[in-house]
Design an enzyme around this catalytic site. Structure first.
Site, PDB file in Angstrom:
ATOM      1  N   SER A  53      37.857  65.660  27.435  1.00  0.00           N
ATOM      2  CA  SER A  53      38.778  66.829  28.387  1.00  0.00           C
ATOM      3  C   SER A  53      37.662  67.747  28.924  1.00  0.00           C
ATOM      4  O   SER A  53      37.912  68.834  28.588  1.00  0.00           O
ATOM      5  CB  SER A  53      39.780  67.197  27.401  1.00  0.00           C
ATOM      6  OG  SER A  53      39.497  68.125  26.540  1.00  0.00           O
ATOM      7  N   HIS A 165      42.629  62.484  23.410  1.00  0.00           N
ATOM      8  CA  HIS A 165      41.676  62.063  22.328  1.00  0.00           C
ATOM      9  C   HIS A 165      42.467  61.025  21.605  1.00  0.00           C
ATOM     10  O   HIS A 165      41.950  60.648  20.636  1.00  0.00           O
ATOM     11  CB  HIS A 165      41.469  63.392  21.413  1.00  0.00           C
ATOM     12  CG  HIS A 165      40.603  64.348  21.939  1.00  0.00           C
ATOM     13  ND1 HIS A 165      40.329  65.435  21.365  1.00  0.00           N
ATOM     14  CD2 HIS A 165      39.802  64.432  23.268  1.00  0.00           C
ATOM     15  CE1 HIS A 165      39.762  66.313  22.355  1.00  0.00           C
ATOM     16  NE2 HIS A 165      39.273  65.526  23.154  1.00  0.00           N
ATOM     17  N   GLN A 173      46.988  68.353  22.881  1.00  0.00           N
ATOM     18  CA  GLN A 173      45.861  67.727  22.675  1.00  0.00           C
ATOM     19  C   GLN A 173      45.394  67.802  21.131  1.00  0.00           C
ATOM     20  O   GLN A 173      44.938  66.859  20.456  1.00  0.00           O
ATOM     21  CB  GLN A 173      44.468  68.032  23.362  1.00  0.00           C
ATOM     22  CG  GLN A 173      43.094  67.337  22.915  1.00  0.00           C
ATOM     23  CD  GLN A 173      42.186  67.767  23.855  1.00  0.00           C
ATOM     24  OE1 GLN A 173      41.849  67.378  25.083  1.00  0.00           O
ATOM     25  NE2 GLN A 173      41.474  68.898  23.530  1.00  0.00           N
ATOM     26  N   GLU A 174      45.544  69.008  20.662  1.00  0.00           N
ATOM     27  CA  GLU A 174      45.118  69.412  19.016  1.00  0.00           C
ATOM     28  C   GLU A 174      46.115  70.033  18.334  1.00  0.00           C
ATOM     29  O   GLU A 174      46.688  71.217  18.732  1.00  0.00           O
ATOM     30  CB  GLU A 174      43.697  70.167  19.038  1.00  0.00           C
ATOM     31  CG  GLU A 174      42.620  69.179  19.855  1.00  0.00           C
ATOM     32  CD  GLU A 174      41.643  69.979  20.017  1.00  0.00           C
ATOM     33  OE1 GLU A 174      41.159  70.819  19.181  1.00  0.00           O
ATOM     34  OE2 GLU A 174      40.643  69.502  20.898  1.00  0.00           O
ATOM     35  N   GLU A 217      38.401  62.963  17.048  1.00  0.00           N
ATOM     36  CA  GLU A 217      37.937  64.190  16.346  1.00  0.00           C
ATOM     37  C   GLU A 217      38.331  63.847  14.779  1.00  0.00           C
ATOM     38  O   GLU A 217      38.329  64.892  13.978  1.00  0.00           O
ATOM     39  CB  GLU A 217      38.360  65.507  16.748  1.00  0.00           C
ATOM     40  CG  GLU A 217      37.836  65.596  18.269  1.00  0.00           C
ATOM     41  CD  GLU A 217      38.202  66.962  18.860  1.00  0.00           C
ATOM     42  OE1 GLU A 217      38.963  67.782  18.212  1.00  0.00           O
ATOM     43  OE2 GLU A 217      37.437  67.392  19.733  1.00  0.00           O
ATOM     44  N   ASP A 254      45.406  73.372  20.481  1.00  0.00           N
ATOM     45  CA  ASP A 254      44.991  73.106  21.726  1.00  0.00           C
ATOM     46  C   ASP A 254      45.897  72.374  22.724  1.00  0.00           C
ATOM     47  O   ASP A 254      45.768  71.346  22.661  1.00  0.00           O
ATOM     48  CB  ASP A 254      43.442  72.618  21.603  1.00  0.00           C
ATOM     49  CG  ASP A 254      42.698  72.706  23.057  1.00  0.00           C
ATOM     50  OD1 ASP A 254      43.218  72.912  24.127  1.00  0.00           O
ATOM     51  OD2 ASP A 254      41.544  71.881  22.890  1.00  0.00           O
ATOM     52  N   GLU A 297      45.087  77.606  22.686  1.00  0.00           N
ATOM     53  CA  GLU A 297      43.902  77.341  23.272  1.00  0.00           C
ATOM     54  C   GLU A 297      44.397  76.755  24.806  1.00  0.00           C
ATOM     55  O   GLU A 297      45.198  75.683  24.642  1.00  0.00           O
ATOM     56  CB  GLU A 297      42.981  76.519  22.666  1.00  0.00           C
ATOM     57  CG  GLU A 297      41.662  76.105  23.334  1.00  0.00           C
ATOM     58  CD  GLU A 297      40.731  74.932  22.616  1.00  0.00           C
ATOM     59  OE1 GLU A 297      40.695  75.583  21.435  1.00  0.00           O
ATOM     60  OE2 GLU A 297      40.142  74.250  23.231  1.00  0.00           O
ATOM     61  N   ASP A 324      39.198  77.863  26.696  1.00  0.00           N
ATOM     62  CA  ASP A 324      38.004  76.800  26.700  1.00  0.00           C
ATOM     63  C   ASP A 324      37.768  76.252  28.312  1.00  0.00           C
ATOM     64  O   ASP A 324      36.765  76.724  28.882  1.00  0.00           O
ATOM     65  CB  ASP A 324      38.603  75.694  26.010  1.00  0.00           C
ATOM     66  CG  ASP A 324      37.618  74.282  25.852  1.00  0.00           C
ATOM     67  OD1 ASP A 324      36.628  74.553  26.430  1.00  0.00           O
ATOM     68  OD2 ASP A 324      38.136  73.224  25.548  1.00  0.00           O
ATOM     69  N   LYS A 349      31.110  76.649  23.677  1.00  0.00           N
ATOM     70  CA  LYS A 349      30.372  75.011  23.606  1.00  0.00           C
ATOM     71  C   LYS A 349      29.091  75.146  24.284  1.00  0.00           C
ATOM     72  O   LYS A 349      28.982  75.466  25.513  1.00  0.00           O
ATOM     73  CB  LYS A 349      31.325  73.904  24.099  1.00  0.00           C
ATOM     74  CG  LYS A 349      32.768  73.808  23.395  1.00  0.00           C
ATOM     75  CD  LYS A 349      33.522  72.969  24.541  1.00  0.00           C
ATOM     76  CE  LYS A 349      34.916  72.447  23.778  1.00  0.00           C
ATOM     77  NZ  LYS A 349      35.931  71.917  24.526  1.00  0.00           N
ATOM     78  N   HIS A 377      32.548  72.141  18.428  1.00  0.00           N
ATOM     79  CA  HIS A 377      31.940  70.659  18.909  1.00  0.00           C
ATOM     80  C   HIS A 377      32.689  70.231  19.894  1.00  0.00           C
ATOM     81  O   HIS A 377      33.413  71.165  20.641  1.00  0.00           O
ATOM     82  CB  HIS A 377      32.563  69.825  17.655  1.00  0.00           C
ATOM     83  CG  HIS A 377      33.891  69.511  17.545  1.00  0.00           C
ATOM     84  ND1 HIS A 377      34.514  68.709  16.758  1.00  0.00           N
ATOM     85  CD2 HIS A 377      34.984  70.426  18.077  1.00  0.00           C
ATOM     86  CE1 HIS A 377      35.803  68.677  16.969  1.00  0.00           C
ATOM     87  NE2 HIS A 377      36.403  69.667  17.853  1.00  0.00           N
ATOM     88  N   ARG A 378      32.279  69.022  20.538  1.00  0.00           N
ATOM     89  CA  ARG A 378      32.874  68.296  21.401  1.00  0.00           C
ATOM     90  C   ARG A 378      33.602  67.038  20.767  1.00  0.00           C
ATOM     91  O   ARG A 378      33.382  66.624  19.908  1.00  0.00           O
ATOM     92  CB  ARG A 378      31.988  67.845  22.516  1.00  0.00           C
ATOM     93  CG  ARG A 378      31.030  68.952  23.204  1.00  0.00           C
ATOM     94  CD  ARG A 378      31.881  69.693  23.836  1.00  0.00           C
ATOM     95  NE  ARG A 378      33.199  69.480  24.721  1.00  0.00           N
ATOM     96  CZ  ARG A 378      32.945  69.577  25.951  1.00  0.00           C
ATOM     97  NH1 ARG A 378      31.898  70.175  26.603  1.00  0.00           N
ATOM     98  NH2 ARG A 378      33.792  69.352  26.832  1.00  0.00           N
ATOM     99  N   SER A 379      34.432  66.318  21.542  1.00  0.00           N
ATOM    100  CA  SER A 379      35.080  65.284  20.986  1.00  0.00           C
ATOM    101  C   SER A 379      34.151  64.007  20.718  1.00  0.00           C
ATOM    102  O   SER A 379      34.190  63.157  19.956  1.00  0.00           O
ATOM    103  CB  SER A 379      36.365  64.989  21.814  1.00  0.00           C
ATOM    104  OG  SER A 379      35.864  64.647  22.963  1.00  0.00           O
ATOM    105  N   LYS A 400      35.531  75.574  15.272  1.00  0.00           N
ATOM    106  CA  LYS A 400      36.393  74.404  15.644  1.00  0.00           C
ATOM    107  C   LYS A 400      35.359  73.192  15.386  1.00  0.00           C
ATOM    108  O   LYS A 400      34.714  72.743  16.372  1.00  0.00           O
ATOM    109  CB  LYS A 400      37.160  74.510  16.844  1.00  0.00           C
ATOM    110  CG  LYS A 400      38.101  73.305  17.106  1.00  0.00           C
ATOM    111  CD  LYS A 400      38.920  73.738  18.312  1.00  0.00           C
ATOM    112  CE  LYS A 400      38.595  72.820  19.601  1.00  0.00           C
ATOM    113  NZ  LYS A 400      39.504  72.705  20.811  1.00  0.00           N
TER     114      LYS A 400
HETATM  115  P1  PGA Z   1      36.301  67.876  24.531  1.00  0.00           P
HETATM  116  O1  PGA Z   1      37.529  68.399  23.688  1.00  0.00           O
HETATM  117  O2  PGA Z   1      35.334  67.828  23.575  1.00  0.00           O
HETATM  118  O3  PGA Z   1      37.056  66.348  24.728  1.00  0.00           O
HETATM  119  O4  PGA Z   1      36.340  68.727  25.956  1.00  0.00           O
HETATM  120  C1  PGA Z   1      37.691  69.627  23.053  1.00  0.00           C
HETATM  121  C2  PGA Z   1      38.383  70.727  23.315  1.00  0.00           C
HETATM  122  O5  PGA Z   1      39.229  70.454  24.415  1.00  0.00           O
HETATM  123  O6  PGA Z   1      38.622  71.731  22.798  1.00  0.00           O
HETATM  124 ZN    ZN Z   2      40.014  72.896  24.421  1.00  0.00          ZN
END
Ligand code: PGA
Ligand code: ZN
Length: 438
Positions: A53, A165, A173-174, A217, A254, A297, A324, A349, A377-379, A400
């Site tokens: 994302s 994800h 998403q999270e 993740e 998130d 987020e 983000d 990131k 991190h990243r996904s 995270k």
């Molecule tokens: P991404 O997701 O690494 O797929 O961008 C992580 C996030 O959105 O925090």
């Molecule tokens: Zn995010």
């Protein structure tokens, strides 16, 4: 104690060799790995992580297109390191991180690292800082943060996955647990692992064995549709593991809301309803009252600084409002956010902006403006544990890095366990990094 010889033997820090190759990330896609060696036999290995994302304003991830690897090959990025960056960097002092990063930016010559590739540059930048630390024979977190770097981060563990994800219908998403009510990182991690285990049991009982398949993740991706069902499951798991929601373990979200946004109608699609920004604020407000939420987020889409600012003004004393996709670890976007008071925290990131130096600039800018920094991190990840050392080195206070499952996620937690044991007087900030205890 180890005697630092670099002042007398500066030549040992000179870069002797830079070599890139393609390796695999946690989704099985190719990514760039770079190994940097110094004259003093220091070695640093860096990897490019990869988002799903991704924000519109991120550094460009150079992919080959064509048939190989469904277009996801990184042959060009690898060649750019070996043929263009390597000859330019060899002979430079690996401690001159800023100079090296600026050199790569200059060679690339584009605004978003599109020519050499953000993936090529970030892997090289990380490899350089590791090679310098290795030559100095100090752990990376001390190379970054000095001898007294000892602040462990509070982890935000994404244990229910939705959005891009996961193959379920959760819009957000999270769904993260935040073990802030403990006095050490290891106790906090232990509680998280136990909660994750309880969640697995509960999901299996209620929804069957398919519900415990995990997403990118490491969080579960159960067949849920409603935000509140996911939140209720987090609460049930926290209790079932014997912990007190809110007091010991809080919740973070998130939303990654750019994906839910319809620019034509200026609405967000949430659980089938079309919500405008005001209704979405109202929706969050009810969630914040009903659950021990400490962080949200990307509550609004990546261009909507105004609504971010309204939301931060109203709820910033209760939760972290985290940018983000809004900030994409970019100093200019962060400056705009600071001047508008659009958020009180930033997700950091390294590959969003593309170099270690620019990331350090962003962290510095955020901290000096009173924003919290969450190293992320990243996904799509690798076994690289750079972000664990980085989080301790810059005293971020928050990290995270996914569920406590899947090797690419546990590598980061395992490294933090090691660091906690290694530092003389480890500190765990707990709820101090949030506006308040829920
Ligand atoms: P991404 O997701 O690494 O797929 O961008 C992580 C996030 O959105 O925090
Ligand atoms: Zn995010």
């Amino acid at each position: 104690m180890h005697v630092l010889q670099h002042t007398e033997y500066g030549e040992s820090f000179l870069i002797k060799n830079v070599r890139a190759r393609w390796v695999l990330d946690s989704r099985g896609n190719p990514t760039v790995q770079v190994k940097v060696m110094t004259e003093g036999l220091g070695v640093g290995v860096g990897y490019a992580p990869s988002g799903a994302s991704t924000g519109t304003h991120e550094a460009l991830e150079l992919r080959d297109g064509g048939r190989d690897f469904q277009g996801k090959g990184v042959r060009n990025a690898v060649d750019n390191v070996n043929r263009i960056l390597a000859p330019a960097l060899i002979g430079m002092d690996s401690r001159r991180q800023y100079e090296i990063d600026m050199k790569m930016i200059e060679i690339d010559g584009t605004k978003n690292k599109a020519r050499i590739g953000g993936n090529a540059i970030v892997a090289t930048s990380i490899a350089v800082i590791k090679a310098a630390a290795s030559t100095m024979e100090v752990p990376l977190y001390q190379y970054i943060g000095g001898k007294y770097a000892s602040l462990l981060p509070v982890p935000m563990l994404n244990i229910i996955n939705g959005g891009l994800h996961a193959g379920n219908k959760l819009d957000f998403q999270e769904f993260m647990i935040v073990p802030a009510g403990f006095s050490s990182f290891s106790e906090a991690l232990k509680a998280s692992v136990e909660i994750y285990g309880e969640l697995r049991k509960i999901l299996k009982e209620r929804y069957g064995p398919q519900a415990i398949n995990v997403g990118d993740e490491g969080g579960f991706a159960p067949p849920l549709e409603k935000t509140r069902d996911a939140l209720d499951l987090l609460i049930a798991s926290i209790k079932s593991a014997g912990y007190v929601p809110g007091d010991q373990v809080a919740i973070a979200l998130d939303v990654a809301s750019s994906r839910l946004y319809n620019p034509d109608k200026k609405t967000y699609t949430v659980e089938g309803a079309e919500l405008n920004a005001d209704s979405l604020i109202e929706y969050y407000s009810r969630l914040i009252s009903d659950y021990p939420i400490v962080s949200i987020e990307d509550p609004f889409h990546e261009e909507d600084y105004e609504t971010f600012a309204r939301f931060t003004n109203e709820f910033g004393n209760r939760v972290l409002v985290v940018g983000d996709d809004l900030f994409v670890t970019n100093p200019d976007r962060l400056k705009k956010g600071i001047s508008m008071r659009a958020a009180n925290a930033i997700l950091v990131k390294v590959n969003q902006v593309g170099t270690v130096s620019e990331t350090l600039t962003v962290v510095e800018l955020a901290s000096s403006s009173g924003l919290r920094t969450i190293i992320s991190h990243r996904s799509g990840e690798t076994e690289d544990t750079f972000i664990s050392d980085f989080a301790v080195g810059v005293r971020a206070g928050l990290i995270k890095t996914g569920a406590p499952a899947r090797g690419e996620r546990t590598a980061k937690y395992n490294r933090l366990l090691e660091i906690e044991e290694e530092v003389e007087k480890p500190q765990y900030p707990g709820f101090k990094v949030f506006p308040r205890k829920p």
